[in-house]
Motif scaffolding. Structure first.
Motif, PDB file in Angstrom:
ATOM      1  N   UNK A   5      15.283   7.149 -13.425  1.00  0.00           N
ATOM      2  CA  UNK A   5      16.531   7.616 -12.814  1.00  0.00           C
ATOM      3  C   UNK A   5      16.424   9.098 -12.465  1.00  0.00           C
ATOM      4  N   UNK A   6      15.778   9.866 -13.343  1.00  0.00           N
ATOM      5  CA  UNK A   6      15.557  11.289 -13.071  1.00  0.00           C
ATOM      6  C   UNK A   6      14.633  11.470 -11.876  1.00  0.00           C
ATOM      7  N   UNK A   7      13.595  10.644 -11.777  1.00  0.00           N
ATOM      8  CA  UNK A   7      12.683  10.726 -10.639  1.00  0.00           C
ATOM      9  C   UNK A   7      13.460  10.504  -9.330  1.00  0.00           C
ATOM     10  N   UNK A   8      14.345   9.515  -9.309  1.00  0.00           N
ATOM     11  CA  UNK A   8      15.154   9.252  -8.117  1.00  0.00           C
ATOM     12  C   UNK A   8      16.035  10.467  -7.789  1.00  0.00           C
ATOM     13  N   UNK A   9      16.630  11.084  -8.798  1.00  0.00           N
ATOM     14  CA  UNK A   9      17.456  12.289  -8.563  1.00  0.00           C
ATOM     15  C   UNK A   9      16.597  13.434  -8.029  1.00  0.00           C
ATOM     16  N   UNK A  13       0.792  -1.242   0.000  1.00  0.00           N
ATOM     17  CA  UNK A  13       0.000   0.000   0.000  1.00  0.00           C
ATOM     18  C   UNK A  13       0.820   1.285   0.000  1.00  0.00           C
ATOM     19  N   UNK A  14       2.142   1.161   0.170  1.00  0.00           N
ATOM     20  CA  UNK A  14       3.002   2.344   0.110  1.00  0.00           C
ATOM     21  C   UNK A  14       3.711   2.461  -1.241  1.00  0.00           C
ATOM     22  N   UNK A  15       3.250   1.660  -2.227  1.00  0.00           N
ATOM     23  CA  UNK A  15       3.923   1.604  -3.527  1.00  0.00           C
ATOM     24  C   UNK A  15       2.956   1.937  -4.661  1.00  0.00           C
ATOM     25  N   UNK A  16       3.357   2.876  -5.493  1.00  0.00           N
ATOM     26  CA  UNK A  16       2.609   3.215  -6.701  1.00  0.00           C
ATOM     27  C   UNK A  16       3.268   2.486  -7.857  1.00  0.00           C
ATOM     28  N   UNK A  17       2.527   1.571  -8.486  1.00  0.00           N
ATOM     29  CA  UNK A  17       3.043   0.847  -9.640  1.00  0.00           C
ATOM     30  C   UNK A  17       2.643   1.593 -10.900  1.00  0.00           C
ATOM     31  N   UNK A  18       3.635   2.007 -11.677  1.00  0.00           N
ATOM     32  CA  UNK A  18       3.393   2.712 -12.937  1.00  0.00           C
ATOM     33  C   UNK A  18       3.263   1.666 -14.035  1.00  0.00           C
ATOM     34  N   UNK A  30       4.603  12.469 -13.660  1.00  0.00           N
ATOM     35  CA  UNK A  30       4.969  11.724 -12.448  1.00  0.00           C
ATOM     36  C   UNK A  30       4.922  12.629 -11.220  1.00  0.00           C
ATOM     37  N   UNK A  31       5.472  13.820 -11.335  1.00  0.00           N
ATOM     38  CA  UNK A  31       5.454  14.759 -10.211  1.00  0.00           C
ATOM     39  C   UNK A  31       4.018  15.149  -9.857  1.00  0.00           C
TER      40      UNK A  31
END
Length: 160
Positions: free
Chosen positions: A121-125, A66-71, A90-91
């Motif tokens: 990778x950009x989302x993680x950054x 429940x703490x995970x959004x699956x794209x 995403x944002x």
């Protein structure tokens, strides 16, 4: 470029399907896009320019996580690629108050899909967090020939 981000309506489902049809995405039935827009609208987003869908994300919260959004899918019209629309979608999703408990974003991506790998990778950054990837759905579980394996990418934790 005046692009508006919003949750989709069931009427947007056909345009989402059409965009997927003319892209490199695995195409699901039109029903899937309509269903996602109706029952999972809070975890989906469309990008519209001049009231036309130029991008979309279909996603859901994993029942076991429940703490995970699956794209599930990210689609951007070819005329709009390279403008940061996927990142902005995403944002937009992650800024929704209904998703504030989300700690992880997960997706499966084929090894050849460098654009999607770069997006996550950009989302993680952007969130100054970790990203991991590894084997998940191997080629042998897909029917027929020609479907690459799907690697699982996990970004998070998003909030500490």
């Amino acid at each position: 470029m005046n692009v508006v981000f919003t949750h989709p309506s069931k009427e947007d489902g056909a345009a989402m399907w059409s965009l997927a049809e003319k892209s490199t995405l695995d195409t699901n039935s039109p029903y899937k896009y309509i269903l996602m827009s109706e029952y999972f609208r809070d975890t989906c987003v469309v990008a519209k320019q001049h009231n036309q869908v130029v991008g979309f994300i279909t996603a859901f919260i994993s029942p076991k996580k429940p703490d995970t959004l699956f794209i599930w899918q990210v689609g951007v019209d070819s005329s709009q690629q390279g403008k940061g629309i996927a990142t902005k979608m995403l944002h937009y999703l992650l800024e929704q108050s209904s998703l504030q408990k989300i700690q992880y974003v997960e997706a499966t991506i084929t090894p050849s899909n460098k654009a999607s790998q770069s997006l996550f990778q950009k989302l993680a950054r952007d969130y100054r967090t970790d990203i991991t990837s590894g084997e998940f759905f191997t080629e042998d579980i897909f029917p027929g020939d020609g479907h690459e394996e799907e690697l699982r990418f996990v970004v998070g934790p998003l909030h500490t």
